[in-house]
Design a protein around this motif. Structure first.
Motif, PDB file in Angstrom:
ATOM      1  N   GLY A   5      -2.363   2.035  -4.619  1.00 58.70           N
ATOM      2  CA  GLY A   5      -1.983   3.423  -4.404  1.00 58.70           C
ATOM      3  C   GLY A   5      -1.258   3.985  -5.607  1.00 58.70           C
ATOM      4  N   HIS A   6      -0.861   5.197  -5.464  1.00 57.80           N
ATOM      5  CA  HIS A   6      -0.253   5.913  -6.577  1.00 57.80           C
ATOM      6  C   HIS A   6       1.189   5.504  -6.798  1.00 57.80           C
ATOM      7  CE1 HIS A   6      -3.804   8.360  -6.690  1.00 57.80           C
ATOM      8  NE2 HIS A   6      -3.694   8.531  -5.392  1.00 57.80           N
ATOM      9  N   THR A   7       1.634   5.689  -8.042  1.00 54.94           N
ATOM     10  CA  THR A   7       3.019   5.379  -8.366  1.00 54.94           C
ATOM     11  C   THR A   7       3.941   6.400  -7.724  1.00 54.94           C
ATOM     12  OG1 THR A   7       2.888   6.674 -10.375  1.00 54.94           O
ATOM     13  CG2 THR A   7       2.424   4.330 -10.576  1.00 54.94           C
ATOM     14  N   MET A  28       4.517   1.408   2.025  1.00 59.64           N
ATOM     15  CA  MET A  28       5.722   2.065   1.517  1.00 59.64           C
ATOM     16  C   MET A  28       5.851   3.500   2.007  1.00 59.64           C
ATOM     17  SD  MET A  28       4.998   2.936  -2.400  1.00 59.64           S
ATOM     18  CE  MET A  28       3.956   4.283  -2.854  1.00 59.64           C
ATOM     19  N   ARG A  29       4.809   4.035   2.609  1.00 58.10           N
ATOM     20  CA  ARG A  29       4.799   5.404   3.142  1.00 58.10           C
ATOM     21  C   ARG A  29       5.311   6.431   2.134  1.00 58.10           C
ATOM     22  NH1 ARG A  29       7.672   3.168   8.293  1.00 58.10           N
ATOM     23  NH2 ARG A  29       9.064   2.780   6.592  1.00 58.10           N
ATOM     24  N   TRP A  30       4.919   6.223   0.870  1.00 57.25           N
ATOM     25  CA  TRP A  30       5.231   7.137  -0.227  1.00 57.25           C
ATOM     26  C   TRP A  30       6.728   7.223  -0.528  1.00 57.25           C
ATOM     27  CZ3 TRP A  30       1.162   8.172  -2.989  1.00 57.25           C
ATOM     28  CH2 TRP A  30      -0.079   8.145  -2.372  1.00 57.25           C
ATOM     29  N   ASP A  31       7.505   6.287  -0.037  1.00 58.60           N
ATOM     30  CA  ASP A  31       8.954   6.296  -0.260  1.00 58.60           C
ATOM     31  C   ASP A  31       9.294   5.274  -1.350  1.00 58.60           C
ATOM     32  OD1 ASP A  31      11.730   5.630  -0.117  1.00 58.60           O
ATOM     33  OD2 ASP A  31      11.815   6.427   1.925  1.00 58.60           O
ATOM     34  N   PRO A  32       9.808   5.712  -2.503  1.00 60.87           N
ATOM     35  CA  PRO A  32      10.073   4.777  -3.602  1.00 60.87           C
ATOM     36  C   PRO A  32      11.111   3.706  -3.247  1.00 60.87           C
ATOM     37  CG  PRO A  32      10.867   6.989  -4.145  1.00 60.87           C
ATOM     38  CD  PRO A  32      10.121   7.087  -2.856  1.00 60.87           C
ATOM     39  N   LEU A  64       0.840  -1.193   0.000  1.00 59.11           N
ATOM     40  CA  LEU A  64       0.000   0.000   0.000  1.00 59.11           C
ATOM     41  C   LEU A  64       0.876   1.245   0.000  1.00 59.11           C
ATOM     42  CD1 LEU A  64      -1.825  -1.656   2.804  1.00 59.11           C
ATOM     43  CD2 LEU A  64      -3.208  -0.677   1.003  1.00 59.11           C
ATOM     44  N   SER A  65       0.368   2.315  -0.612  1.00 58.98           N
ATOM     45  CA  SER A  65       1.111   3.575  -0.572  1.00 58.98           C
ATOM     46  C   SER A  65       1.175   4.082   0.866  1.00 58.98           C
ATOM     47  CB  SER A  65       0.477   4.611  -1.497  1.00 58.98           C
ATOM     48  OG  SER A  65      -0.906   4.708  -1.264  1.00 58.98           O
ATOM     49  N   ASP A  66       0.095   3.902   1.604  1.00 52.56           N
ATOM     50  CA  ASP A  66       0.057   4.315   3.010  1.00 52.56           C
ATOM     51  C   ASP A  66      -0.999   3.459   3.710  1.00 52.56           C
ATOM     52  OD1 ASP A  66      -0.122   5.523   5.493  1.00 52.56           O
ATOM     53  OD2 ASP A  66      -0.546   7.527   4.720  1.00 52.56           O
TER      54      ASP A  66
END
Length: 182
Positions: free
Chosen positions: A123-125, A97-101, A66-68
């Motif tokens: 979630g978003h890329t 991933m907490r928006w961390d690539p 998940l993105s978050d």
């Protein structure tokens, strides 16, 4: 902790026969099946999930990235995923991933390396998505949820945000003055 060899010794059979009983094979004599099941109970034997996954080449686990994980948007989707996964005997491993690539790339590498049978990415890329394209090319089981990558032919689930706010599709209602049809 007892292993399959301990069960075989106790039951007076081969490890292969214990495996056949554990896997519910039909061509096992009932007396042999009874002895093996009795030995399993006496020894409190639990089959190794790792050993089973090596033999079956399957983990019975789905990874969800998940993105978050705190995003309430995904909570109902996650409930549905859990319901279906459990219905078919799959476990789920979650990663946020907490928006961390870099965190996302690390989780994809970790989970894809024989730890899960497939991935849901929600979630978003964020950042370089070449490894997602690589999974698609390798035919690794993957579903993208609300996660769009240009020119990628992958399993993709998205919400029709425009169609979701109109009824019937293509019309607009003034909710202050119009009654919605039942």
């Amino acid at each position: 902790m007892p292993n399959i060899s301990d069960v075989a010794r106790r039951a007076g059979v081969s490890r292969t026969m214990v495996s056949r009983v554990l896997n519910g094979k039909d061509d096992v004599n009932e007396e042999t099946r009874r002895r093996v099941l009795e030995a399993i109970k006496e020894l409190n034997y639990r089959p190794s999930a790792l050993a089973r996954s090596l033999v079956k080449q399957k983990t019975d686990t789905i990874g969800v990235i998940l993105s978050d994980i705190t995003d309430p948007f995904f909570s109902l989707i996650i409930q549905g995923v859990e319901d279906v996964a459990h219905k078919f005997g799959y476990g789920i491993v979650y990663a946020s991933m907490r928006w961390d690539p870099q965190i996302k790339h690390n989780y994809v590498s970790f989970l894809r390396n024989g730890r899960v049978d497939g991935l849901l990415m929600m979630g978003h890329t964020v950042g370089n998505e070449d490894y997602v394209r690589e999974m698609v090319e390798d035919k690794f089981p993957l579903v993208l949820v609300e996660y769009w990558i240009e020119n990628l032919k992958a399993n993709f689930i998205s919400i029709d945000n425009k169609g979701g706010v109109t009824w019937p599709p293509g019309t607009c209602w003034d909710l202050g003055t119009a009654a919605l049809p039942m």
